[in-house]
Structures are given as structure tokens and as C-alpha cells.
Enzyme design. Structure first.
Site, short mmCIF file in Angstrom:
data_model
loop_
_atom_site.label_atom_id
_atom_site.label_comp_id
_atom_site.label_asym_id
_atom_site.label_seq_id
_atom_site.Cartn_x
_atom_site.Cartn_y
_atom_site.Cartn_z
N ASP A 94 0.83 -1.21 0.00
CA ASP A 94 0.00 0.00 0.00
C ASP A 94 0.86 1.26 0.00
O ASP A 94 1.70 1.46 0.88
CB ASP A 94 -0.88 -0.01 1.26
CG ASP A 94 -1.73 1.25 1.37
OD1 ASP A 94 -2.63 1.42 0.53
OD2 ASP A 94 -1.50 2.07 2.30
N TYR A 102 3.18 9.86 0.47
CA TYR A 102 3.97 9.30 1.56
C TYR A 102 5.43 9.73 1.44
O TYR A 102 6.08 9.50 0.42
CB TYR A 102 3.86 7.77 1.62
CG TYR A 102 2.49 7.28 2.09
CD1 TYR A 102 1.59 8.14 2.72
CD2 TYR A 102 2.10 5.96 1.93
CE1 TYR A 102 0.35 7.70 3.17
CE2 TYR A 102 0.86 5.52 2.37
CZ TYR A 102 -0.02 6.41 2.98
OH TYR A 102 -1.25 5.96 3.42
N1 NAP Z 1 -5.60 5.80 4.18
C1 NAP Z 1 -5.11 6.59 5.09
O1 NAP Z 1 -5.58 7.72 5.30
C2 NAP Z 1 -3.96 6.11 5.90
C3 NAP Z 1 -3.52 6.81 7.04
C4 NAP Z 1 -2.44 6.30 7.76
C5 NAP Z 1 -1.81 5.14 7.35
N2 NAP Z 1 -2.22 4.47 6.23
C6 NAP Z 1 -1.58 3.22 5.75
O2 NAP Z 1 -1.61 2.27 6.79
C7 NAP Z 1 -0.29 1.82 7.10
C8 NAP Z 1 -0.21 1.51 8.59
O3 NAP Z 1 -0.55 2.63 9.34
P1 NAP Z 1 0.32 3.16 10.56
O4 NAP Z 1 1.75 3.03 10.22
O5 NAP Z 1 -0.20 4.46 10.92
O6 NAP Z 1 -0.10 2.14 11.71
P2 NAP Z 1 0.51 0.84 12.46
O7 NAP Z 1 0.83 -0.24 11.51
O8 NAP Z 1 -0.47 0.58 13.55
O9 NAP Z 1 1.82 1.38 13.17
C9 NAP Z 1 3.10 1.42 12.60
C10 NAP Z 1 3.95 2.35 13.42
O10 NAP Z 1 3.95 1.88 14.77
C11 NAP Z 1 5.28 1.62 15.18
N3 NAP Z 1 5.28 0.37 15.97
C12 NAP Z 1 4.54 -0.73 15.78
N4 NAP Z 1 4.82 -1.67 16.72
C13 NAP Z 1 5.77 -1.13 17.51
C14 NAP Z 1 6.44 -1.57 18.65
N5 NAP Z 1 6.19 -2.77 19.21
N6 NAP Z 1 7.34 -0.77 19.21
C15 NAP Z 1 7.59 0.43 18.68
N7 NAP Z 1 6.97 0.94 17.59
C16 NAP Z 1 6.05 0.16 17.02
C17 NAP Z 1 6.06 1.43 13.92
O11 NAP Z 1 7.42 1.74 14.15
P3 NAP Z 1 8.56 0.79 13.51
O12 NAP Z 1 8.47 1.05 12.05
O13 NAP Z 1 9.79 1.27 14.15
O14 NAP Z 1 8.20 -0.61 13.87
C18 NAP Z 1 5.38 2.38 12.97
O15 NAP Z 1 5.86 3.72 13.16
C19 NAP Z 1 0.63 2.93 6.59
O16 NAP Z 1 1.91 2.46 6.25
C20 NAP Z 1 -0.12 3.38 5.36
O17 NAP Z 1 0.18 2.51 4.27
C21 NAP Z 1 -3.29 4.94 5.53
#
Ligand code: NAP
Length: 313
Positions: free
Chosen positions: A44, A49
Site C-alpha cells: 500500500d 507518503y
Molecule cells: N488511508 C489513510 O488515510 C492512511 C492513514 C495512515 C496510514 N495508512 C496506511 O496504513 C499503514 C499503517 O498505518 P500506521 O503506520 O499508521 O499504523 P501501524 O501499523 O499501527 O503502526 C506502525 C507504526 O507503529 C510503530 N510500531 C509498531 N509496533 C511497535 C512496537 N512494538 N514498538 C515500537 N513501535 C512500534 C512502527 O514503528 P517501527 O516502524 O519502528 O516498527 C510504525 O511507526 C501505513 O503504512 C499506510 O500505508 C493509511
């Protein structure tokens, strides 16, 4: 098909428009490799981004890995505009903007087509006929295979769908054990407490009835329950983190797979999007579908009630 999706928003370095470095390409290659090991084949992206750098580093990984493009599916988004510091300034789903942004994404990704294009957010100034015309052209040109949306309600999708010649196949929304408006709103009908949760009623139902896959972003709750050290933690968050660890032990799995399995256990067929760039954490997600199948009703509810910090009505 219920699956995990790898979210590439963390790849590519800073959000400013300064160029990425070689180390960011290496980081992306390691993340892609871990995602493939975890059985993930859908990646995705969004044009915005890291100001285009997430797509650019991914494109470099693709260029360096012959045959990889044919083994994976790519999804990208358009519709949000950023300034040079990476701050969102406006939405733009005009015909010209959709065509321009998709063509730029394809260049950065070094590919001829994306499997799915998502309209990132509703643009109040959008004309559905223009959206349909742009998407129709991109499909005829072979640049986009399927269309989806993000952050839209069932009613908004329905209104758009009326003008489209192609079915909307996905809706990406924030859904997790932490961000539970999607779930709370289903059971708080007739309760004053429902005012605490903003989730457009009927969206889950519209999507499941019409074959629109619900893609859940923020699905790992940004590590809040699996080891990330927040500045402060509520008692409910601490209790949930402890329960996630306990259940990981009971199911012989990881905390990450328990969190994702909890989402996938819901009958709406939710596809979690995971955003960690850490290869160990990516691989820890691989067991989610098995945990979803194994998770008892009692454990599913226990996780929910513990996360909400009060009993269900
Ligand atoms: N459609 C939209 O509007 C929208 C909005 C936001 C996101 N997205 C998509 O959804 C994806 C996922 O969203 P997200 O990244 O916000 O949520 P997520 O997958 O819940 O969280 C990922 C973030 O949390 C950190 N993390 C996870 N487990 C951890 C742990 N045990 N200890 C420390 N840090 C931890 C990661 O850091 P590390 O990388 O260091 O593990 C990363 O910064 C994005 O990549 C994007 O593709 C879409």
C-alpha cells in the site's frame, strides 16, 4: 480474500521534499523481503507518503529485483496535496489532478500499472463525473486495474459508485483495537455513549454487502499494545498490553498476530494494513490469520472489553 497488506508509509526517510538516501532503499528492501516472508503480496502506497519518497525507494527495490513486480500487487492513492514541508494543504480529486498524480506515481514506482488506485479522502469540491472520467481513462490506458477509496462512508461510496463504470473494491479506514469507533458504533445504538464515537453508520454493512474490502490502517495501534513505550499509558492501555502478551503465549504466537487476528476474527473480512518497517515486527505479523481462526469468542470479547476500559452495554 482476507489478507495482510504491507503499508509503505514508513519507507523513504523524512516527509520533506529533500531526496532520499541509499540507506532508505536498503531499509525498504529489508522491509519488502520481510513482508514477502510473512506471505504478504499487496503493498500500500500513496503519492504523498514521505513526499513521494516511499514510492521512489520502492521503485528502486523493484528495479533491483527482476520478477518481483509480477509476484506482488501495488496499491497507491491520490487526492491529498502537500506543501514542501510535507504538510497537507488541500484535497484535489479533479480530473487533471488524478491523471497527473497517477502518472507521477507510476514513474516513481517504476511500473506500468497499479493494481488498485484508492481515492485518499473525499474532496468536497470533487465532481463524481470527473472522477469517473479520469479513472475510466486510466483503466483504458492500462495504468489502473481496480478502484478503491479511503476514509469514506458507505453513503459517500454509494453516491460515487452511481457515477462509476467500475466497482469500488476497497475502503481503507482506521480500524484497530485502539481505534474502535467502527465497532463501538455497532453496539451503542440507543446509548448516549455513542456520541463519543464517530463512525458513519451503515459503512461496515455497505462494504460487506457490496464486496468492498475493508482495509484497516493503524492496525498495530502504532505499537501501543506490543512494546512501544508511549509518553503515558492509561490503565486500560496497560491492561490491554498485558492481555495481548498473555494471549500471545496462550496461542503460541506474537502480540502483533494477536492484535491483527482480533481484527480478522470479525466477520466483515477486514484486511489489516501494517505499517512497521522493522523486519522482526513484520515477520511477527505472519501468524495473524491462524490466530484469527483459533481465537475464542471469549478471548475476542475480553480483548475488546479490556481495551475499552469498561463493560459493554
Ligand atoms: N488511508 C489513510 O488515510 C492512511 C492513514 C495512515 C496510514 N495508512 C496506511 O496504513 C499503514 C499503517 O498505518 P500506521 O503506520 O499508521 O499504523 P501501524 O501499523 O499501527 O503502526 C506502525 C507504526 O507503529 C510503530 N510500531 C509498531 N509496533 C511497535 C512496537 N512494538 N514498538 C515500537 N513501535 C512500534 C512502527 O514503528 P517501527 O516502524 O519502528 O516498527 C510504525 O511507526 C501505513 O503504512 C499506510 O500505508 C493509511
Amino acid at each position: 480474500m482476507q489478507e495482510l497488506i504491507y503499508g509503505c508509509m514508513g519507507l523513504g526517510g523524512s516527509w520533506s521534499d529533500e531526496p532520499h538516501a541509499g540507506e532508505h532503499v536498503d531499509e525498504a528492501a529489508a522491509a519488502v523481503s520481510a513482508a514477502l516472508d510473512a506471505g504478504i503480496t499487496l503493498f500500500d502506497h500513496a503519492d504523498i507518503y514521505r513526499s513521494g519518497k516511499s514510492e521512489a525507494v520502492f521503485g528502486e527495490v523493484l528495479a533491483a529485483s527482476p520478477g518481483l513486480r509480477d509476484r506482488i500487487r501495488l496499491q497507491t492513492k491520490c487526492g491529498i496535496r502537500l506543501n514542501e514541508r510535507g504538510l497537507q494543504t488541500h484535497y484535489d480529486l479533479s480530473r487533471e489532478a488524478i491523471l497527473e498524480r497517477v502518472n507521477e506515481s507510476l514513474k516513481r514506482l517504476r511500473t506500468d500499472y497499479v493494481d488498485i488506485l484508492l481515492l485518499h479522502r473525499p474532496d468536497p469540491l470533487a465532481d463524481p463525473a470527473e472522477v469517473a472520467s479520469a479513472v475510466g481513462q486510466l483503466m483504458v490506458e492500462g495504468k489502473v486495474r481496480q478502484l478503491g477509496v479511503s476514509n469514506m462512508s458507505g453513503a459517500q461510496i454509494e453516491a460515487l459508485q452511481d457515477r462509476l463504470e467500475t466497482p469500488v473494491v476497497a475502503n481503507q479506514l482506521e480500524m484497530s483495537l485502539l481505534k474502535r469507533a467502527w465497532l463501538e458504533s455497532q453496539v451503542l445504538v440507543n446509548h448516549a455513549e455513542h456520541l463519543d464515537y464517530s463512525f458513519p453508520h451503515g459503512t461496515l454493512e455497505y462494504c460487506t454487502r457490496n464486496g468492498v474490502t475493508l482495509q484497516a490502517y493503524g492496525s498495530l495501534a502504532r505499537g501501543l499494545y506490543t512494546g512501544a513505550e508511549p509518553d503515558s499509558q492509561t490503565p486500560a492501555e496497560a491492561a490491554t498490553a498485558a492481555l495481548v502478551a498473555e494471549l500471545a503465549g496462550e496461542y503460541g504466537s506474537s502480540g502483533e498476530s494477536v492484535l491483527l487476528g482480533w481484527l480478522m476474527r470479525h466477520p466483515a473480512g477486514i484486511a489489516p494494513v501494517i505499517g512497521t518497517v522493522n523486519p522482526r515486527r513484520i515477520r511477527a505479523c505472519a501468524d495473524a490469520a491462524r490466530v484469527a481462526k483459533a481465537m475464542s469468542r471469549a478471548d475476542w470479547y475480553k480483548l475488546w472489553v479490556t481495551a475499552r476500559g469498561s463493560n459493554i452495554p
